[in-house]
Design an enzyme around this catalytic site. Sequence first.
Site, PDB file in Angstrom:
ATOM      1  N   LEU A 234     114.681  26.963  47.266  1.00 25.69           N
ATOM      2  CA  LEU A 234     113.789  25.916  46.755  1.00 25.69           C
ATOM      3  C   LEU A 234     114.070  25.682  45.269  1.00 25.69           C
ATOM      4  CD1 LEU A 234     110.638  27.190  48.646  1.00 25.69           C
ATOM      5  CD2 LEU A 234     111.884  25.059  49.110  1.00 25.69           C
TER       6      LEU A 234
ATOM      7  N   HIS B  40     110.663  39.750  51.567  1.00 29.32           N
ATOM      8  CA  HIS B  40     112.094  40.063  51.456  1.00 29.32           C
ATOM      9  C   HIS B  40     112.333  41.444  52.064  1.00 29.32           C
ATOM     10  CE1 HIS B  40     116.126  39.848  49.903  1.00 29.32           C
ATOM     11  NE2 HIS B  40     115.987  41.082  49.444  1.00 29.32           N
TER      12      HIS B  40
ATOM     13  N   ARG C 212     118.266  17.459  47.780  1.00 26.60           N
ATOM     14  CA  ARG C 212     117.252  18.509  47.958  1.00 26.60           C
ATOM     15  C   ARG C 212     115.899  18.094  47.403  1.00 26.60           C
ATOM     16  NH1 ARG C 212     120.357  23.560  45.623  1.00 26.60           N
ATOM     17  NH2 ARG C 212     118.325  24.553  45.838  1.00 26.60           N
TER      18      ARG C 212
HETATM   19  C1  GRF Z   1     112.597  38.861  57.793  1.00 30.41           C
HETATM   20  O1  GRF Z   1     113.356  40.037  57.770  1.00 30.41           O
HETATM   21  C2  GRF Z   1     112.183  38.464  56.413  1.00 30.41           C
HETATM   22  O2  GRF Z   1     111.954  39.557  55.571  1.00 30.41           O
HETATM   23  C3  GRF Z   1     113.378  37.699  55.921  1.00 30.41           C
HETATM   24  O3  GRF Z   1     113.841  36.993  57.043  1.00 30.41           O
HETATM   25  C4  GRF Z   1     113.437  37.669  58.226  1.00 30.41           C
HETATM   26  C5  GRF Z   1     112.645  36.682  59.024  1.00 30.41           C
HETATM   27  O4  GRF Z   1     112.274  37.206  60.281  1.00 30.41           O
HETATM   28  N1  GRF Z   1     113.042  36.882  54.796  1.00 30.41           N
HETATM   29  P1  GRF Z   1     111.168  36.467  61.141  1.00 30.41           P
HETATM   30  O5  GRF Z   1     111.643  35.018  61.295  1.00 30.41           O
HETATM   31  O6  GRF Z   1     109.877  36.555  60.403  1.00 30.41           O
HETATM   32  O7  GRF Z   1     111.153  37.188  62.443  1.00 30.41           O
END
Ligand code: GRF
Length: 206
Positions: free
Chosen positions: A101, A117, A73
Amino acid sequence: MLDQRAERKRVAVLISGRGSNMVALIDAAKAADYPAAIVLVLSNNPDAAGLTYAREAGIATVTVDHRPFKENRVAFEQALNAQLQAHRVDLVCLAGFMRLLMPDFVQRWSGRMLNIHPALLPQFKGLHTHRRALEAGVREHGATVHFVVPEMDSGPIVLQASVPVRDNDTEQSLAQRVLEVEHRIYPQALRMVAEGRTKFDPGAAR
Ligand code: GRF
């Protein structure tokens, strides 16, 4: 008169899939007064749908496939970092980037890396947030943009927005309602950080 664009923060968006939040950021950055420019879309997945959109929008795209790196990684993240440096990136936005990460990389971008998130942090860290929100019976759910720290889904919050949970919601209907607010708050949060109105406070609530 100064060229406004020259003063914009240079932003990389890191994706692994669909890229709808990336699209929201790209769209927002089209506004003349937006303080950031999306200069790079970086994916660990060569098949990420978002890459096609970004290419068509005229944005530089790079794939750093994590698979050849296997368990190394550190080397994978060095390759990511090399791309960020090569494109003179100021700020990083994780947008559905599905690799954890390591602390060294996070530290290097400390205060300059955001994540979105799909939950009201500190509730429902990790995956399957909509299913878990329904199972828990919460009446309010939402999305959070936060600074990235080594602990997953835990950095200081830049912006949150909530949505109601309805009696007849399914995982999909709830996800859709949350996604709409994601697309609203991520560009707002990036604006706040790019303008220096929100600064990283390592001691802020987790
Ligand atoms: C979103 O729901 C984001 O909050 C999460 O993963 C999803 C990604 O969706 N971390 P996209 O690829 O932006 O359509």
